[in-house]
Design a protein around this motif. Structure first.
Motif, short mmCIF file in Angstrom:
data_model
loop_
_atom_site.label_atom_id
_atom_site.label_comp_id
_atom_site.label_asym_id
_atom_site.label_seq_id
_atom_site.Cartn_x
_atom_site.Cartn_y
_atom_site.Cartn_z
N SER A 471 75.43 6.98 39.32
CA SER A 471 75.87 6.49 38.01
C SER A 471 74.69 6.46 37.06
CB SER A 471 76.44 5.07 38.12
OG SER A 471 77.64 5.05 38.84
N GLY A 472 75.00 6.54 35.79
CA GLY A 472 73.97 6.45 34.76
C GLY A 472 74.27 7.38 33.60
N THR A 473 73.52 7.22 32.53
CA THR A 473 73.66 8.18 31.42
C THR A 473 73.21 9.56 31.86
OG1 THR A 473 71.49 7.56 30.53
CG2 THR A 473 73.41 6.40 29.64
N SER A 474 72.43 9.63 32.94
CA SER A 474 72.08 10.92 33.54
C SER A 474 73.33 11.70 33.94
CB SER A 474 71.23 10.71 34.80
OG SER A 474 69.89 10.56 34.50
N MET A 475 74.34 10.99 34.41
CA MET A 475 75.56 11.64 34.90
C MET A 475 76.46 12.04 33.73
SD MET A 475 74.10 9.86 37.35
CE MET A 475 73.17 11.26 37.90
N ALA A 476 76.46 11.24 32.67
CA ALA A 476 77.29 11.56 31.49
C ALA A 476 76.80 12.81 30.78
CB ALA A 476 77.29 10.37 30.53
N THR A 477 75.50 13.00 30.73
CA THR A 477 74.91 14.07 29.93
C THR A 477 75.29 15.47 30.40
OG1 THR A 477 73.09 12.59 29.35
CG2 THR A 477 72.74 14.96 28.99
N PRO A 478 75.16 15.80 31.70
CA PRO A 478 75.54 17.16 32.12
C PRO A 478 77.05 17.41 32.01
CG PRO A 478 74.99 15.83 34.03
CD PRO A 478 74.58 15.03 32.83
N LEU A 479 77.87 16.37 32.16
CA LEU A 479 79.31 16.56 31.98
C LEU A 479 79.59 17.05 30.56
CD1 LEU A 479 80.80 13.40 33.74
CD2 LEU A 479 80.56 15.71 34.66
N LEU A 480 78.92 16.45 29.59
CA LEU A 480 79.12 16.86 28.20
C LEU A 480 78.44 18.20 27.93
CD1 LEU A 480 80.42 16.21 25.57
CD2 LEU A 480 78.47 14.79 24.95
N ALA A 481 77.33 18.49 28.61
CA ALA A 481 76.71 19.82 28.47
C ALA A 481 77.68 20.91 28.91
CB ALA A 481 75.41 19.89 29.27
N GLY A 482 78.39 20.67 30.01
CA GLY A 482 79.42 21.62 30.42
C GLY A 482 80.52 21.72 29.39
N GLY A 483 80.87 20.60 28.77
CA GLY A 483 81.85 20.62 27.69
C GLY A 483 81.40 21.47 26.51
N VAL A 484 80.11 21.41 26.19
CA VAL A 484 79.57 22.26 25.12
C VAL A 484 79.72 23.74 25.48
CG1 VAL A 484 77.47 22.91 23.88
CG2 VAL A 484 78.00 20.49 24.24
N ALA A 485 79.50 24.06 26.77
CA ALA A 485 79.70 25.45 27.20
C ALA A 485 81.15 25.88 27.00
CB ALA A 485 79.30 25.60 28.67
N GLN A 486 82.08 24.97 27.26
CA GLN A 486 83.49 25.29 27.05
C GLN A 486 83.78 25.53 25.56
OE1 GLN A 486 84.78 21.63 29.00
NE2 GLN A 486 85.95 22.87 30.45
N ILE A 487 83.22 24.69 24.70
CA ILE A 487 83.45 24.85 23.26
C ILE A 487 82.86 26.16 22.77
CG2 ILE A 487 82.83 23.93 20.99
CD1 ILE A 487 83.05 21.12 22.24
N ARG A 488 81.66 26.50 23.22
CA ARG A 488 81.04 27.75 22.80
C ARG A 488 81.85 28.95 23.29
NH1 ARG A 488 75.76 28.34 21.00
NH2 ARG A 488 75.75 30.34 22.09
N GLN A 489 82.39 28.86 24.51
CA GLN A 489 83.24 29.93 25.00
C GLN A 489 84.50 30.06 24.13
OE1 GLN A 489 84.77 29.36 28.95
NE2 GLN A 489 85.95 31.26 28.91
N PHE A 490 85.09 28.93 23.76
CA PHE A 490 86.26 28.95 22.89
C PHE A 490 85.94 29.61 21.55
CE2 PHE A 490 88.15 26.78 19.22
CZ PHE A 490 89.48 27.14 19.37
N LEU A 491 84.82 29.26 20.95
CA LEU A 491 84.45 29.85 19.66
C LEU A 491 84.27 31.36 19.78
CD1 LEU A 491 81.88 27.17 18.43
CD2 LEU A 491 84.17 27.57 17.51
N ARG A 492 83.68 31.79 20.89
CA ARG A 492 83.42 33.21 21.06
C ARG A 492 84.70 33.98 21.37
NH1 ARG A 492 80.32 35.17 26.27
NH2 ARG A 492 82.43 34.87 27.05
N GLU A 493 85.49 33.49 22.30
CA GLU A 493 86.64 34.26 22.77
C GLU A 493 87.86 34.12 21.87
OE1 GLU A 493 87.43 33.48 26.87
OE2 GLU A 493 85.46 34.21 27.53
N ASP A 494 88.07 32.93 21.29
CA ASP A 494 89.27 32.73 20.48
C ASP A 494 89.03 32.98 19.00
OD1 ASP A 494 90.32 32.02 22.87
OD2 ASP A 494 91.35 30.23 22.13
N LEU A 495 87.82 32.72 18.53
CA LEU A 495 87.54 32.87 17.10
C LEU A 495 86.57 34.00 16.81
CD1 LEU A 495 87.17 29.13 15.97
CD2 LEU A 495 89.22 30.54 16.16
#
Length: 761
Positions: A471-495
């Motif tokens: 547990s920790g903010t250490s654990m929250a950070t990479p989860l959101l980093a993966g979320g950023v990868a998802q958003i960037r993929q969406f921008l590239r592939e859908d837009l």
């Protein structure tokens, strides 16, 4: 640039994303099941001052006599480029910017003081004495025999400070002076208080600050619960590369690695222990798999938020268990290897201070505006507010705090409210009053891959040979980093948008965040909600604004069931380490509602919401819990841009229609060579008679003229000498087509920007 992505053609593409996320909003797939859309409709909570008084903002100010060639030149107001040009024409070197409206300057001849003081735009010139260079934490060490580890910052960013420090304090040093490879004007050394006093006398030195000890940001005191399995999403980070710097990676061999990371590693750098990137702590393996683990060892049950992303990893832990390495060098290598996302679950508990690591992050991100860096806020929340640590205090990163998981049967009170910020999560604001963290994400009791190098005590609890809990903010950070990868993929592939700025990613996440009805010093702008983030409409303006320039947009609201969020974000120039406030380039956000009410960015806390203007943060938001239907006018104004132009991004939960009716920005370049482009022509269509209002800004000291022609080619108005930044009004006798000619009459090549307003509906 406005990216319209709400047309019919986009709908089917977005449906697959929304369907895949419908049960897993807010990263719930990584940390337990969350109540979807848990938005509270009250006012924002917090006690934050967003408007600092205009003063000379130094970390230390001194009234001390003596000779010095370093001065602070204070200008009358927001910095104009031609003011800087004129001062530098005397041979004066302008160094770091200091709030408000000031620069540290080196004068080759004190006689120049009188000439500069006579300039009508110079308010004051004051000496920059040596004691003003020392961070307050080091003040007691001056002149003593006590050794301190410090970073010495040079005036000239092109000069290696190692020689200067070694020469001045050679008898007071303990060990070698180490320059930062990519920021050679900064050197790190262990030095006595006597040597420190000698170093600050040098005219080549601008600041000296302590070097904080880094630590990993996981919380090992919490009880353990079993996190939910990490489900797949419709977007999996395909085509994205994530950089991570941490303790190490499993056995330190990309070919012999945890099954969940097999085939994921593009590059593996050992910088803590040369040739050995193994994970002695277990932390690095855990956070990495949370971002992009494939779940292979669990047949897909426990996978990261972006399991098809790839990895560039830097192992930072040395033999003594310390985290070492220059963040700029680490991110530069990751960037060269293709990473545009960087996750950092480490930092120092320095209680809101803007430290050396914060500066290095901001400097790199200013130079690489397409790199999104995420940093754990820290785990000192038990000690109250202003506990966020460096480098999460950097302006240009996304600082990530932690929320609770939803596992009350196992975690009890520490995991029974997914809408609550975890007690351990470090709070803001920063020492200079900025709002941090930016966002929160699940951080309690996360199940992820374990390294077999350390024993079981390295984890909160071990599930089996392959997985463990932390547990920790250490654990929250990479989860959101993966979320950023998802958003960037969406921008590239859908837009078909391949090059989003980090400011855009931040603005999308913040406008899409779910308000938890917590104090903003705890939750930032709220909990990340990936579905709402990709549903935002946005502008990614990469050319930017100079002092006095502005841009206007309209936003349509047709749904009153959810709050209206309009977020302005920009990647700001790094500050002076001698300054007490970090903001350099100051943009302002103003929103006018259909009923005429005006809202200022970040003016959440003290009604009326148009009486404070934020001059501290490089993220500004207008958040209206129950918006009216209709058209909102959004204005971005460049109040003070010492280092421009300043790009920016806007993201909103409404619909951006276009630049506001009657308000348009015309841009171009003019050259001294008559055969090339000494003048530019622009055509406008007026829908009725009225007035044309023009506000023109340009770079340098050129002289420009403007002529307005009717549709027959006859001139109807001539302005022989435009005044930079001043609005002029010209008659439009009838509806019809008009042409505007702007011409370079004197001076050197320049670029210009005209904001024009006229009746067009």
């Amino acid at each position: 640039m406005v990216i319209p992505h709400r047309n019919e053609g986009d709908f089917s593409l977005r449906k697959k994303w929304i369907a895949a996320l419908s049960a897993t909003i807010m990263l719930s797939l990584a940390a337990g099941q969350y109540q979807a859309g848990a938005k509270h409709y009250g006012e924002r909570k917090g006690d934050l001052e967003i408007e600092a008084s205009e003063e000379l903002s130094l970390k230390a100010q001194a009234k001390r006599s003596g000779q010095t060639s370093l001065y602070v030149i204070r200008f009358e107001g927001p910095i104009q480029q031609e003011w800087k040009d004129e001062v530098e024409s005397f041979g004066i070197k302008l160094g770091d910017y200091l709030p408000d409206y000031s620069f540290v300057a080196k004068l080759p001849d004190r006689g120049d003081l009188r000439k500069v003081k006579r300039l009508d735009f110079v308010k004051d010139i004051v000496p920059f004495y040596p004691v003003s260079k020392v961070a307050p934490q080091l003040r007691k060490s001056l002149g003593t025999n006590r050794e301190v580890e410090v970073a010495v910052v040079g005036f000239d960013k092109r000069v290696d400070m190692r020689r200067t420090v070694s020469r001045i304090a050679k008898d007071e040093l303990s060990g070698d002076v180490e320059p930062l490879k990519i920021a050679k004007h900064i050197s790190v050394a262990r030095i006595s208080g006597q040597g420190l006093e000698e170093v600050i006398q040098s005219e080549d030195v601008i600041a000296v600050l302590p070097v904080s000890k880094r630590k990993l940001h996981n919380d090992r005191a919490a009880d353990i619960i079993k996190a939910d399995e990490l489900e797949r999403t419709g977007y999996t980070g395909r085509g994205q590369i994530i950089g991570i710097a941490d303790s190490g990676l499993d056995r330190g061999d990309a070919e012999d690695i945890h099954p969940d990371l097999a085939g994921q590693v593009l590059s593996l750098y050992a910088i803590g222990r040369k040739g050995d990137a193994s994970d002695l702590d277990g932390h690095g393996t855990h956070v990495t798999a949370s971002a992009l683990g494939t779940g292979k060892a669990s047949r897909g049950r426990y996978q990261g938020t972006a399991p098809e992303a790839k990895l560039v990893f830097h192992s930072m832990m040395n033999e003594e268990g310390e985290l070492v390495g220059d963040p700029r060098e680490i991110m530069s290598q990751a960037y060269e290897d293709g990473a545009r996302i960087h996750s950092n679950s480490w930092g120092a508990d320095d209680f809101g201070d803007y430290g050396l690591d914060s500066y290095l992050f901001d400097q790199f991100l200013w130079e690489h505006k397409d790199m999104t860096a995420l940093v754990a806020a820290g785990n000192a929340g038990y000690e109250g507010y202003e506990t966020i640590g460096s480098p999460a205090t950097a302006k240009n990163v996304i600082a990530v705090g932690a929320t609770e998981n939803d596992r009350p049967r196992i975690g009890g009170e520490e995991a029974d409210d997914p809408d609550a910020v975890a007690d351990f999560s470090s709070r803001g604001p920063t020492i200079d009053g900025r709002l941090k963290p930016d966002l929160v994400a699940p951080g309690s009791y996360i199940l992820s891959a374990r390294s077999l190098v350390p024993d079981e005590d390295a984890y909160l609890q071990v599930l089996d040979d392959e997985y463990a809990y932390n547990s920790g903010t250490s654990m929250a950070t990479p989860l959101l980093a993966g979320g950023v990868a998802q958003i960037r993929q969406f921008l590239r592939e859908d837009l078909d948008y391949d090059d989003p700025s980090a400011a855009l990613i931040k603005a999308m996440l913040i406008s899409g965040a779910d308000d938890l009805d917590e104090d903003m010093r705890m939750q930032g702008f709220g909990r990340a909600n990936l579905r709402a983030a990709i549903e935002t409409d946005f502008v990614d303006e990469k050319e930017g604004l100079l002092t006095g320039e502005g841009a206007t947009y309209t936003v349509e609201v047709k749904d009153r069931s959810k709050p209206l969020a309009i977020t302005l974000a920009w990647t700001d120039h790094p500050p002076s380490l001698a300054a007490n406030r970090a903001l350099v380039n100051d943009l302002n956000l103003t929103v006018t509602a259909p009923d005429g009410q005006t809202y200022n960015g970040n003016d959440f806390f003290r009604y009326p919401y148009d009486d404070e203007v934020d001059n501290l943060n490089n993220v500004e938001q207008v958040w209206i819990p129950e918006p009216d239907w209709g058209t909102y006018t959004v204005r971005v104004k460049a109040h003070n841009i010492p280092h421009g132009p300043q790009p920016y991004a806007i993201a909103t939960s409404g619909k951006i229609t276009r630049e506001a009716q009657g308000s348009h920005v015309l841009k171009g370049s003019l050259e001294t060579d008559r055969s090339v482009n000494r003048s530019d022509w622009h055509t406008i269509e007026a829908k009725s008679e009225g007035r044309l209002r023009v506000n023109t800004t340009w770079r340098g000291g050129a002289t420009l003229s403007l002529t307005l022609y009717d549709d027959s080619g006859m001139p109807i108005a001539v302005v022989s000498k435009l005044k930079k930044g001043k609005t002029i009004a010209l008659p439009l006798p009838d509806a019809g087509t008009y042409q505007i000619k702007i011409q370079l009459d004197k001076g050197y090549d320049t670029t210009y920007r005209m904001e024009v307003n006229y009746p067009d509906e």
